[in-house]
Design a protein around this motif. Structure first.
Motif, PDB file in Angstrom:
ATOM      1  N   SER A  34      11.113 -16.638  27.226  1.00  0.00           N
ATOM      2  CA  SER A  34      10.594 -15.279  27.330  1.00  0.00           C
ATOM      3  C   SER A  34       9.718 -14.944  26.127  1.00  0.00           C
ATOM      4  CB  SER A  34      11.734 -14.265  27.434  1.00  0.00           C
ATOM      5  OG  SER A  34      12.494 -14.238  26.236  1.00  0.00           O
ATOM      6  N   THR A  35       8.723 -14.108  26.360  1.00  0.00           N
ATOM      7  CA  THR A  35       7.842 -13.591  25.312  1.00  0.00           C
ATOM      8  C   THR A  35       7.715 -12.095  25.509  1.00  0.00           C
ATOM      9  OG1 THR A  35       6.570 -15.657  25.187  1.00  0.00           O
ATOM     10  CG2 THR A  35       5.517 -13.652  24.342  1.00  0.00           C
ATOM     11  N   MET A  36       7.904 -11.351  24.438  1.00  0.00           N
ATOM     12  CA  MET A  36       7.792  -9.895  24.519  1.00  0.00           C
ATOM     13  C   MET A  36       6.504  -9.451  23.836  1.00  0.00           C
ATOM     14  SD  MET A  36      11.756  -8.776  23.753  1.00  0.00           S
ATOM     15  CE  MET A  36      11.484  -7.088  24.299  1.00  0.00           C
ATOM     16  N   ALA A  80       4.997  -2.064  27.340  1.00  0.00           N
ATOM     17  CA  ALA A  80       5.731  -3.171  26.739  1.00  0.00           C
ATOM     18  C   ALA A  80       6.305  -4.035  27.856  1.00  0.00           C
ATOM     19  CB  ALA A  80       6.849  -2.658  25.845  1.00  0.00           C
ATOM     20  N   VAL A  81       6.137  -5.344  27.739  1.00  0.00           N
ATOM     21  CA  VAL A  81       6.553  -6.250  28.808  1.00  0.00           C
ATOM     22  C   VAL A  81       7.314  -7.443  28.243  1.00  0.00           C
ATOM     23  CG1 VAL A  81       4.637  -5.630  30.325  1.00  0.00           C
ATOM     24  CG2 VAL A  81       4.364  -7.526  28.710  1.00  0.00           C
ATOM     25  N   THR A  82       8.083  -8.059  29.120  1.00  0.00           N
ATOM     26  CA  THR A  82       8.699  -9.350  28.840  1.00  0.00           C
ATOM     27  C   THR A  82       8.167 -10.343  29.854  1.00  0.00           C
ATOM     28  OG1 THR A  82      10.727  -8.357  27.961  1.00  0.00           O
ATOM     29  CG2 THR A  82      10.849 -10.658  28.699  1.00  0.00           C
ATOM     30  N   VAL A  83       7.569 -11.416  29.351  1.00  0.00           N
ATOM     31  CA  VAL A  83       6.952 -12.430  30.201  1.00  0.00           C
ATOM     32  C   VAL A  83       7.816 -13.680  30.154  1.00  0.00           C
ATOM     33  CG1 VAL A  83       4.900 -13.841  30.608  1.00  0.00           C
ATOM     34  CG2 VAL A  83       4.667 -11.515  29.681  1.00  0.00           C
ATOM     35  N   ARG A  84       8.097 -14.241  31.314  1.00  0.00           N
ATOM     36  CA  ARG A  84       8.800 -15.521  31.383  1.00  0.00           C
ATOM     37  C   ARG A  84       7.908 -16.537  32.072  1.00  0.00           C
ATOM     38  NH1 ARG A  84      13.998 -15.704  29.796  1.00  0.00           N
ATOM     39  NH2 ARG A  84      15.049 -13.711  29.445  1.00  0.00           N
ATOM     40  N   MET A  93      -0.967 -19.084  25.077  1.00  0.00           N
ATOM     41  CA  MET A  93      -1.174 -18.877  26.497  1.00  0.00           C
ATOM     42  C   MET A  93       0.114 -19.170  27.252  1.00  0.00           C
ATOM     43  SD  MET A  93      -4.099 -20.508  28.995  1.00  0.00           S
ATOM     44  CE  MET A  93      -3.462 -22.190  28.889  1.00  0.00           C
ATOM     45  N   ILE A  94       0.391 -18.356  28.267  1.00  0.00           N
ATOM     46  CA  ILE A  94       1.593 -18.514  29.077  1.00  0.00           C
ATOM     47  C   ILE A  94       1.193 -18.506  30.538  1.00  0.00           C
ATOM     48  CG2 ILE A  94       3.843 -17.546  29.698  1.00  0.00           C
ATOM     49  CD1 ILE A  94       3.753 -16.012  27.019  1.00  0.00           C
ATOM     50  N   GLN A  95       1.672 -19.471  31.300  1.00  0.00           N
ATOM     51  CA  GLN A  95       1.550 -19.372  32.746  1.00  0.00           C
ATOM     52  C   GLN A  95       2.804 -18.684  33.238  1.00  0.00           C
ATOM     53  OE1 GLN A  95       1.043 -22.960  34.965  1.00  0.00           O
ATOM     54  NE2 GLN A  95       0.551 -21.871  36.844  1.00  0.00           N
ATOM     55  N   ALA A  96       2.652 -17.417  33.613  1.00  0.00           N
ATOM     56  CA  ALA A  96       3.810 -16.570  33.869  1.00  0.00           C
ATOM     57  C   ALA A  96       4.439 -16.861  35.220  1.00  0.00           C
ATOM     58  CB  ALA A  96       3.406 -15.104  33.802  1.00  0.00           C
ATOM     59  N   MET A  97       5.760 -16.876  35.244  1.00  0.00           N
ATOM     60  CA  MET A  97       6.490 -16.873  36.500  1.00  0.00           C
ATOM     61  C   MET A  97       6.966 -15.463  36.829  1.00  0.00           C
ATOM     62  SD  MET A  97       7.614 -18.283  39.165  1.00  0.00           S
ATOM     63  CE  MET A  97       7.231 -19.995  38.836  1.00  0.00           C
ATOM     64  N   SER A  98       7.207 -14.646  35.786  1.00  0.00           N
ATOM     65  CA  SER A  98       7.566 -13.252  36.021  1.00  0.00           C
ATOM     66  C   SER A  98       7.111 -12.403  34.850  1.00  0.00           C
ATOM     67  CB  SER A  98       9.075 -13.093  36.229  1.00  0.00           C
ATOM     68  OG  SER A  98       9.781 -13.284  35.011  1.00  0.00           O
ATOM     69  N   VAL A  99       6.804 -11.146  35.155  1.00  0.00           N
ATOM     70  CA  VAL A  99       6.452 -10.164  34.132  1.00  0.00           C
ATOM     71  C   VAL A  99       7.291  -8.921  34.400  1.00  0.00           C
ATOM     72  CG1 VAL A  99       4.627  -8.821  33.045  1.00  0.00           C
ATOM     73  CG2 VAL A  99       4.090 -11.050  34.049  1.00  0.00           C
TER      74      VAL A  99
END
Length: 228
Positions: A34-36, A80-84, A93-99
């Motif tokens: 996760s990245t916030m 504000a988000v949490t990216v997984r 860079m993140i290839q997101a599966m969920s935001v």
């Protein structure tokens, strides 16, 4: 944006459906790192669909344009988000599966990899016609059902089936379609008074991959909320 550097690894890790609820996914995106951060802006496709986010720290978050509508509804610049998802090694860079929107807790599951379709699946509906829809020339090219579903038809077929498409008539439709937070639409491939009597729409086949906006049906060109 390109997903190629990560596609094979991500496909081997998760296979999930496009949804606004993480609980509906086959696998839990929480398995991924996760990245916030806070959203600075969207990144867009040439057709105006959202294909990513830029966080305030400069992190680039890649998402599928297929969830453009859902993402715009749930997550906006300043949130504000949490990216997984999968993180690149050498660049932020993140290839997101969920935001996830940290304030509302709404989660957008952003991708479905190999093994199926994510939005544009074969769907069906039966209901009473509430209104007719028209192209830019004023010709009937679809209908609106009482449940809010919009049905798209090629102009010649809309003319041929005009008696079936009269306001107040009950119609059964089946075809490629999309259902999301903004609504539900079907590009009709089969039309009839009911499922038993439905016939193939001329010029369509069960392999058609059309949506609203005239990409395959020569329709009204209202745009595509989820750019491919």
């Amino acid at each position: 944006m390109s997903y190629k550097p990560f596609a094979l690894l991500l496909a081997a890790t998760l296979a999930t459906t496009t949804t606004t609820s993480a609980q509906d996914a086959i696998f839990d995106p929480a398995q991924l790192p996760s990245t916030m951060g806070k959203v600075a802006q969207y990144t867009l496709t040439p057709r105006g669909g959202i294909d990513g986010l830029i966080l305030e720290d400069g992190t680039e978050v890649q998402v599928s344009p297929r969830v453009s509508s859902e993402l715009a509804f749930a997550i906006r610049p300043g949130d504000a988000v949490t990216v997984r998802g999968l993180k690149a090694h050498a660049i932020p860079m993140i290839q997101a599966m969920s935001v996830t929107n940290d304030a509302t807790h709404i989660t957008i599951v952003t991708q479905r990899m190999r093994g199926g379709r994510s939005d544009d699946d074969m769907i069906e509906d039966q209901g009473r016609i509430r209104a007719q829809l028209h192209d830019a020339d004023g010709d009937v090219d679809g209908v609106l059902l009482q449940d809010g579903t919009t049905v798209d038809l090629p102009d010649p077929e809309a003319v041929r089936l005009s008696a079936q498409l009269a306001i107040g008539q009950t119609v059964y439709v089946r075809g490629r379609g999309t259902a999301n937070v903004l609504g539900r639409t079907i590009a009709a491939q089969f039309v009839g008074a009911d499922k038993q009597t439905a016939s193939l729409v001329q010029g369509a086949s069960e392999d058609d991959d059309h949506g609203r906006g005239g990409r395959g049906h020569g329709g009204r060109g209202r745009g595509d909320p989820g750019d491919r």
